[in-house]
Scaffold this motif. Sequence first.
Motif, PDB file in Angstrom:
ATOM      1  N   LEU A  87       6.384  12.851   8.316  1.00 43.95           N
ATOM      2  CA  LEU A  87       6.750  11.460   8.550  1.00 43.95           C
ATOM      3  C   LEU A  87       5.774  10.578   7.775  1.00 43.95           C
ATOM      4  O   LEU A  87       4.560  10.652   7.977  1.00 43.95           O
ATOM      5  CB  LEU A  87       6.686  11.122  10.039  1.00 43.95           C
ATOM      6  N   ASP A  88       6.301   9.771   6.873  1.00 40.66           N
ATOM      7  CA  ASP A  88       5.482   8.850   6.097  1.00 40.66           C
ATOM      8  C   ASP A  88       5.673   7.430   6.634  1.00 40.66           C
ATOM      9  O   ASP A  88       6.645   7.147   7.341  1.00 40.66           O
ATOM     10  CB  ASP A  88       5.875   8.916   4.620  1.00 40.66           C
ATOM     11  N   VAL A  89       4.763   6.544   6.282  1.00 41.89           N
ATOM     12  CA  VAL A  89       4.834   5.161   6.746  1.00 41.89           C
ATOM     13  C   VAL A  89       5.453   4.302   5.657  1.00 41.89           C
ATOM     14  O   VAL A  89       5.051   4.367   4.489  1.00 41.89           O
ATOM     15  CB  VAL A  89       3.440   4.622   7.107  1.00 41.89           C
ATOM     16  N   ALA A  90       6.441   3.505   6.051  1.00 40.45           N
ATOM     17  CA  ALA A  90       7.063   2.539   5.140  1.00 40.45           C
ATOM     18  C   ALA A  90       6.433   1.177   5.376  1.00 40.45           C
ATOM     19  O   ALA A  90       6.424   0.674   6.509  1.00 40.45           O
ATOM     20  CB  ALA A  90       8.572   2.482   5.377  1.00 40.45           C
ATOM     21  N   LEU A  91       5.901   0.592   4.301  1.00 41.74           N
ATOM     22  CA  LEU A  91       5.248  -0.717   4.368  1.00 41.74           C
ATOM     23  C   LEU A  91       5.901  -1.659   3.362  1.00 41.74           C
ATOM     24  O   LEU A  91       6.333  -1.222   2.290  1.00 41.74           O
ATOM     25  CB  LEU A  91       3.761  -0.600   4.019  1.00 41.74           C
ATOM     26  N   PRO A  92       5.928  -2.970   3.661  1.00 46.39           N
ATOM     27  CA  PRO A  92       6.391  -3.921   2.636  1.00 46.39           C
ATOM     28  C   PRO A  92       5.456  -3.863   1.438  1.00 46.39           C
ATOM     29  O   PRO A  92       4.244  -3.633   1.590  1.00 46.39           O
ATOM     30  CB  PRO A  92       6.300  -5.276   3.350  1.00 46.39           C
ATOM     31  N   ALA A  93       5.998  -4.071   0.241  1.00 44.65           N
ATOM     32  CA  ALA A  93       5.199  -3.916  -0.980  1.00 44.65           C
ATOM     33  C   ALA A  93       3.950  -4.794  -0.982  1.00 44.65           C
ATOM     34  O   ALA A  93       2.906  -4.413  -1.505  1.00 44.65           O
ATOM     35  CB  ALA A  93       6.069  -4.219  -2.197  1.00 44.65           C
ATOM     36  N   GLY A  94       4.009  -5.975  -0.383  1.00 43.89           N
ATOM     37  CA  GLY A  94       2.858  -6.879  -0.399  1.00 43.89           C
ATOM     38  C   GLY A  94       1.933  -6.734   0.781  1.00 43.89           C
ATOM     39  O   GLY A  94       1.006  -7.549   0.964  1.00 43.89           O
ATOM     40  N   HIS A  95       2.108  -5.706   1.577  1.00 47.21           N
ATOM     41  CA  HIS A  95       1.291  -5.518   2.785  1.00 47.21           C
ATOM     42  C   HIS A  95      -0.161  -5.218   2.398  1.00 47.21           C
ATOM     43  O   HIS A  95      -0.409  -4.468   1.453  1.00 47.21           O
ATOM     44  CB  HIS A  95       1.867  -4.377   3.620  1.00 47.21           C
ATOM     45  N   PRO A  96      -1.133  -5.776   3.135  1.00 49.23           N
ATOM     46  CA  PRO A  96      -2.548  -5.539   2.807  1.00 49.23           C
ATOM     47  C   PRO A  96      -2.939  -4.055   2.802  1.00 49.23           C
ATOM     48  O   PRO A  96      -3.879  -3.666   2.088  1.00 49.23           O
ATOM     49  CB  PRO A  96      -3.289  -6.292   3.914  1.00 49.23           C
ATOM     50  N   LEU A  97      -2.233  -3.227   3.609  1.00 47.34           N
ATOM     51  CA  LEU A  97      -2.585  -1.810   3.666  1.00 47.34           C
ATOM     52  C   LEU A  97      -1.742  -0.941   2.730  1.00 47.34           C
ATOM     53  O   LEU A  97      -1.875   0.282   2.737  1.00 47.34           O
ATOM     54  CB  LEU A  97      -2.437  -1.290   5.106  1.00 47.34           C
ATOM     55  N   ALA A  98      -0.874  -1.577   1.926  1.00 47.80           N
ATOM     56  CA  ALA A  98       0.033  -0.812   1.067  1.00 47.80           C
ATOM     57  C   ALA A  98      -0.718   0.051   0.063  1.00 47.80           C
ATOM     58  O   ALA A  98      -0.234   1.109  -0.347  1.00 47.80           O
ATOM     59  CB  ALA A  98       0.999  -1.750   0.352  1.00 47.80           C
ATOM     60  N   SER A  99      -1.906  -0.396  -0.336  1.00 48.48           N
ATOM     61  CA  SER A  99      -2.681   0.380  -1.312  1.00 48.48           C
ATOM     62  C   SER A  99      -4.038   0.814  -0.759  1.00 48.48           C
ATOM     63  O   SER A  99      -4.913   1.231  -1.517  1.00 48.48           O
ATOM     64  CB  SER A  99      -2.880  -0.448  -2.587  1.00 48.48           C
ATOM     65  N   ALA A 100      -4.197   0.709   0.556  1.00 49.18           N
ATOM     66  CA  ALA A 100      -5.483   1.072   1.152  1.00 49.18           C
ATOM     67  C   ALA A 100      -5.711   2.581   1.073  1.00 49.18           C
ATOM     68  O   ALA A 100      -4.793   3.378   1.275  1.00 49.18           O
ATOM     69  CB  ALA A 100      -5.527   0.619   2.610  1.00 49.18           C
ATOM     70  N   ALA A 101      -6.942   2.955   0.771  1.00 48.58           N
ATOM     71  CA  ALA A 101      -7.270   4.379   0.672  1.00 48.58           C
ATOM     72  C   ALA A 101      -7.408   4.980   2.069  1.00 48.58           C
ATOM     73  O   ALA A 101      -7.870   4.326   3.009  1.00 48.58           O
ATOM     74  CB  ALA A 101      -8.566   4.557  -0.113  1.00 48.58           C
ATOM     75  N   GLY A 102      -7.005   6.241   2.183  1.00 49.03           N
ATOM     76  CA  GLY A 102      -7.195   6.975   3.425  1.00 49.03           C
ATOM     77  C   GLY A 102      -6.481   6.358   4.614  1.00 49.03           C
ATOM     78  O   GLY A 102      -7.051   6.294   5.712  1.00 49.03           O
ATOM     79  N   LEU A 103      -5.249   5.906   4.419  1.00 48.83           N
ATOM     80  CA  LEU A 103      -4.499   5.242   5.494  1.00 48.83           C
ATOM     81  C   LEU A 103      -4.221   6.214   6.639  1.00 48.83           C
ATOM     82  O   LEU A 103      -3.747   7.329   6.438  1.00 48.83           O
ATOM     83  CB  LEU A 103      -3.182   4.692   4.953  1.00 48.83           C
ATOM     84  N   ARG A 104      -4.533   5.752   7.871  1.00 46.49           N
ATOM     85  CA  ARG A 104      -4.247   6.534   9.064  1.00 46.49           C
ATOM     86  C   ARG A 104      -3.232   5.786   9.920  1.00 46.49           C
ATOM     87  O   ARG A 104      -3.110   4.563   9.820  1.00 46.49           O
ATOM     88  CB  ARG A 104      -5.521   6.767   9.876  1.00 46.49           C
TER      89      ARG A 104
END
Length: 302
Positions: free
Chosen positions: A172-189
């Motif tokens: 299961l992966d997380v879907a985020l809006p393209a402009g979300h602050p965590l969209a490119s965050a490293a090590g997302l939990r």
Amino acid sequence: MTEWDIKKLQILRTLSERGTVTATAEALMMTPSAVSQQLSNLAKQLGVPLLEAQGRRVRLTDAAHLVLRHAEAVFAQLERADAELTGYLQGEAGEVRVGAFSTAVPALVVPAVRELRQEYPLLEVRVREAEAAEAYELLLSGDVDVALSLAAHAPTARDPKFSRFPLLADPLDVALPAGHPLASAAGLRLADLSGEPWIFGGSGPWSEITLAACEAAGFVPEQAHSAAGWTAILAMVEAGMGVALIPRMAAERGDRADVVMRVLSANQPRRHVVAAVRRGAEEGRGVGRVVGALRGVAAARG
């Protein structure tokens, strides 16, 4: 309607090929008197003379040749039936019906059908989209032969009515809006998204899976919007209305330019997919080949 006797027609056919009653008897391992008696009975059944004397031999009448023309078509069709039946017994022909949930159809069933068509073109697979509860009702009633579902909604391994086969663990992966602050965050939990508005179904399996995954990560998700279909969920994510957990099999079919799919770096939640058949049905070669193809496709996905 005239009653046709295949065995007697075969004797007539052999006589046409061998030329004499004696040679026909030898070819069929019968006595000459038995051959003559069978042909006499056939003539009575058909109501036409089949043989006429020609010196010490016999020859076929015009009626016999007419009968044989039609008999050859019958023999040819029986040969085809015999070949098809042999294929059926070997699992190379026949029909197998599969009931599967929506995302499993394009990700697992369709690739398996493609492979089977190449190797066993006479084995027909009929597909019916069905969620778990319906799929197992259909399986039990005999309306489908193989059912695909999530393991959490399948009968237990101890259920004597079914045999289960694990297929894969779908991440299961997380879907985020393209402009979300965590969209490119490293090590997302998953825990990093505890304060986000979430999109998932109001009830049913996907609601349960989302809630269980988030609770395992240490929080209860705030349900901002409710939807059951992946197209609707991804559209809302794309519009910036929230975030969602998306099975990788579903994400493959719903690419959107303004949605970022992120693989979680730790404690990746997964949903387990299984196939089930009526217990004992896996011994049938057609069903066995379909289950084998599904397992092969699942293994190739890793």
